[in-house]
Design a protein around this motif. Structure first.
Motif, PDB file in Angstrom:
ATOM      1  N   TRP A   1       0.841  -1.210   0.000  1.00  0.00           N
ATOM      2  CA  TRP A   1       0.000   0.000   0.000  1.00  0.00           C
ATOM      3  C   TRP A   1       0.869   1.251   0.000  1.00  0.00           C
ATOM      4  O   TRP A   1       0.615   2.187  -0.751  1.00  0.00           O
ATOM      5  N   GLU A   2       1.897   1.276   0.847  1.00  0.00           N
ATOM      6  CA  GLU A   2       2.808   2.422   0.861  1.00  0.00           C
ATOM      7  C   GLU A   2       3.394   2.656  -0.530  1.00  0.00           C
ATOM      8  O   GLU A   2       3.478   3.798  -1.003  1.00  0.00           O
ATOM      9  N   ALA A   3       3.822   1.573  -1.177  1.00  0.00           N
ATOM     10  CA  ALA A   3       4.414   1.691  -2.506  1.00  0.00           C
ATOM     11  C   ALA A   3       3.414   2.246  -3.513  1.00  0.00           C
ATOM     12  O   ALA A   3       3.776   3.043  -4.394  1.00  0.00           O
ATOM     13  N   SER A   4       2.156   1.851  -3.380  1.00  0.00           N
ATOM     14  CA  SER A   4       1.132   2.336  -4.312  1.00  0.00           C
ATOM     15  C   SER A   4       0.885   3.831  -4.121  1.00  0.00           C
ATOM     16  O   SER A   4       0.622   4.555  -5.093  1.00  0.00           O
ATOM     17  N   VAL A   5       0.966   4.311  -2.877  1.00  0.00           N
ATOM     18  CA  VAL A   5       0.808   5.744  -2.610  1.00  0.00           C
ATOM     19  C   VAL A   5       1.950   6.527  -3.258  1.00  0.00           C
ATOM     20  O   VAL A   5       1.725   7.548  -3.918  1.00  0.00           O
ATOM     21  N   VAL A   6       3.163   6.039  -3.084  1.00  0.00           N
ATOM     22  CA  VAL A   6       4.331   6.713  -3.671  1.00  0.00           C
ATOM     23  C   VAL A   6       4.240   6.716  -5.194  1.00  0.00           C
ATOM     24  O   VAL A   6       4.503   7.736  -5.847  1.00  0.00           O
ATOM     25  N   ALA A   7       3.852   5.584  -5.776  1.00  0.00           N
ATOM     26  CA  ALA A   7       3.750   5.499  -7.235  1.00  0.00           C
ATOM     27  C   ALA A   7       2.664   6.426  -7.778  1.00  0.00           C
ATOM     28  O   ALA A   7       2.860   7.099  -8.804  1.00  0.00           O
ATOM     29  N   ALA A   8       1.532   6.474  -7.094  1.00  0.00           N
ATOM     30  CA  ALA A   8       0.439   7.343  -7.541  1.00  0.00           C
ATOM     31  C   ALA A   8       0.847   8.806  -7.445  1.00  0.00           C
ATOM     32  O   ALA A   8       0.505   9.625  -8.316  1.00  0.00           O
ATOM     33  N   HIS A   9       1.584   9.155  -6.405  1.00  0.00           N
ATOM     34  CA  HIS A   9       2.046  10.540  -6.285  1.00  0.00           C
ATOM     35  C   HIS A   9       3.068  10.879  -7.358  1.00  0.00           C
ATOM     36  O   HIS A   9       3.077  11.997  -7.895  1.00  0.00           O
ATOM     37  N   TYR A  10       3.934   9.953  -7.688  1.00  0.00           N
ATOM     38  CA  TYR A  10       4.945  10.204  -8.729  1.00  0.00           C
ATOM     39  C   TYR A  10       4.255  10.586 -10.048  1.00  0.00           C
ATOM     40  O   TYR A  10       4.647  11.549 -10.718  1.00  0.00           O
ATOM     41  N   LYS A  11       3.227   9.849 -10.399  1.00  0.00           N
ATOM     42  CA  LYS A  11       2.491  10.144 -11.626  1.00  0.00           C
ATOM     43  C   LYS A  11       1.797  11.498 -11.536  1.00  0.00           C
ATOM     44  O   LYS A  11       1.847  12.311 -12.473  1.00  0.00           O
ATOM     45  N   LEU A  12       1.138  11.762 -10.399  1.00  0.00           N
ATOM     46  CA  LEU A  12       0.448  13.039 -10.210  1.00  0.00           C
ATOM     47  C   LEU A  12       1.439  14.195 -10.285  1.00  0.00           C
ATOM     48  O   LEU A  12       1.167  15.218 -10.938  1.00  0.00           O
ATOM     49  N   SER A  13       2.580  14.058  -9.637  1.00  0.00           N
ATOM     50  CA  SER A  13       3.580  15.122  -9.611  1.00  0.00           C
ATOM     51  C   SER A  13       4.076  15.461 -11.012  1.00  0.00           C
ATOM     52  O   SER A  13       4.270  16.640 -11.353  1.00  0.00           O
ATOM     53  N   ALA A  14       4.284  14.448 -11.839  1.00  0.00           N
ATOM     54  CA  ALA A  14       4.758  14.685 -13.205  1.00  0.00           C
ATOM     55  C   ALA A  14       3.740  15.499 -13.998  1.00  0.00           C
ATOM     56  O   ALA A  14       4.106  16.422 -14.747  1.00  0.00           O
ATOM     57  N   ILE A  15       2.458  15.181 -13.810  1.00  0.00           N
ATOM     58  CA  ILE A  15       1.408  15.900 -14.542  1.00  0.00           C
ATOM     59  C   ILE A  15       1.234  17.305 -13.980  1.00  0.00           C
ATOM     60  O   ILE A  15       1.019  18.269 -14.734  1.00  0.00           O
ATOM     61  N   GLU A  16       1.360  17.462 -12.676  1.00  0.00           N
ATOM     62  CA  GLU A  16       1.266  18.797 -12.082  1.00  0.00           C
ATOM     63  C   GLU A  16       2.395  19.705 -12.572  1.00  0.00           C
ATOM     64  O   GLU A  16       2.182  20.903 -12.793  1.00  0.00           O
ATOM     65  N   THR A  17       3.562  19.135 -12.768  1.00  0.00           N
ATOM     66  CA  THR A  17       4.668  19.923 -13.317  1.00  0.00           C
ATOM     67  C   THR A  17       4.328  20.430 -14.712  1.00  0.00           C
ATOM     68  O   THR A  17       4.601  21.592 -15.053  1.00  0.00           O
ATOM     69  N   LEU A  18       3.702  19.588 -15.522  1.00  0.00           N
ATOM     70  CA  LEU A  18       3.268  20.015 -16.856  1.00  0.00           C
ATOM     71  C   LEU A  18       2.267  21.158 -16.758  1.00  0.00           C
ATOM     72  O   LEU A  18       2.347  22.149 -17.497  1.00  0.00           O
ATOM     73  N   LEU A  19       1.326  21.044 -15.835  1.00  0.00           N
ATOM     74  CA  LEU A  19       0.299  22.075 -15.687  1.00  0.00           C
ATOM     75  C   LEU A  19       0.882  23.391 -15.176  1.00  0.00           C
ATOM     76  O   LEU A  19       0.489  24.469 -15.631  1.00  0.00           O
ATOM     77  N   ILE A  20       1.802  23.295 -14.254  1.00  0.00           N
ATOM     78  CA  ILE A  20       2.457  24.499 -13.741  1.00  0.00           C
ATOM     79  C   ILE A  20       3.192  25.213 -14.876  1.00  0.00           C
ATOM     80  O   ILE A  20       3.272  26.445 -14.909  1.00  0.00           O
ATOM     81  N   ASN A  21       3.684  24.432 -15.834  1.00  0.00           N
ATOM     82  CA  ASN A  21       4.363  24.994 -17.003  1.00  0.00           C
ATOM     83  C   ASN A  21       3.410  25.296 -18.151  1.00  0.00           C
ATOM     84  O   ASN A  21       3.822  25.441 -19.299  1.00  0.00           O
ATOM     85  N   LYS A  22       2.097  25.372 -17.812  1.00  0.00           N
ATOM     86  CA  LYS A  22       1.056  25.827 -18.739  1.00  0.00           C
ATOM     87  C   LYS A  22       0.736  24.834 -19.856  1.00  0.00           C
ATOM     88  O   LYS A  22       0.301  25.236 -20.935  1.00  0.00           O
TER      89      LYS A  22
END
Length: 232
Positions: A116-137
């Motif tokens: 479960w811990e690993a799944s939380v980290v993996a899900a955040h990694y994906k979210l973070s990558a997409i948020e970086t794209l959004l922050i960069n418009k």
């Protein structure tokens, strides 16, 4: 709803063994949540049939299901419309989401294992990558963000093992996320940082701090949405 169905909630591509109706249901729900289908918009069965490649009978079934989820309003013999949006509903949804998600989060932190811990980290990694794209418009990443945001928050509570909670929370989350999409789409760096901090608190098993951060995260989202002035 199974855990697998939860994680596929915002997928739009057909999966092996799925019916046309199941795929159409997911696509319509996503298009309501991301604002492609606007509040109050008339949902004409013939047009919906052509757009989503499902029969009129199947479309009527799907729209009735979405009416139960309160994303669609059934108007008797007059058909269906996308549910309206209002500031009062948003605030109610936020408090209901907090009630459900914080309780499930505490249970997940208490019961979750290493996978479960690993799944939380993996899900955040994906979210973070997409948020970086959004922050960069990169505005074309918005639909990906809807799915990834859901994926992360679902991952944090997935170990609570309460299917009724999970189904209810998923429905509330959809309706809450719709307001983000209708207003300003994404809150930017503050939201991204809160997600990173929440990941660390969850994996660190700091339940009280995680619940406090999650509560502030949701309520900050409400104020951000309302600051757009789009909802009365």
């Amino acid at each position: 709803m199974t855990a697998k169905a939860q994680t596929l909630r915002f997928e739009t591509e057909p999966k092996e063994g799925e019916t046309i109706g199941e795929v159409a249901h997911r696509r319509i729900r996503l298009h309501i949540v991301n604002g492609r289908l606007k509040p109050g918009e008339k949902l004409k069965l013939d047009r919906m049939r052509d757009t989503y490649q499902a029969s009129v009978t199947a479309m009527r079934e799907i729209l009735n299901r979405l009416a139960v989820e309160e994303l669609v309003t059934a108007e008797g013999q007059r058909g269906f419309r996308v549910a309206e949006a209002s500031a009062s509903e948003l605030r109610d949804l936020a408090e209901l989401r907090i009630l459900l998600e914080t309780d499930a989060l505490r249970q997940s932190i208490a019961q979750g294992d290493l996978d479960w811990e690993a799944s939380v980290v993996a899900a955040h990694y994906k979210l973070s990558a997409i948020e970086t794209l959004l922050i960069n418009k990169a505005e074309d990443a918005v639909e990906q963000w809807v799915a990834a945001d859901w994926g992360f928050h679902y991952a944090t509570i997935a170990a609570c093992r309460r299917p009724v909670f999970a189904r209810t929370h998923a429905s509330v989350f959809d309706r809450f996320a719709r307001y983000h999409m209708l207003a300003l789409n994404f809150r930017g760096k503050p939201a991204a940082q809160e997600h990173a901090d929440l990941r660390d608190l969850v994996v660190g098993r700091q339940a009280d701090a995680a619940v406090d951060l999650l509560t502030r995260h949701i309520r900050s989202g409400v104020e951000h949405i309302l600051s757009s002035g789009d909802f009365q």
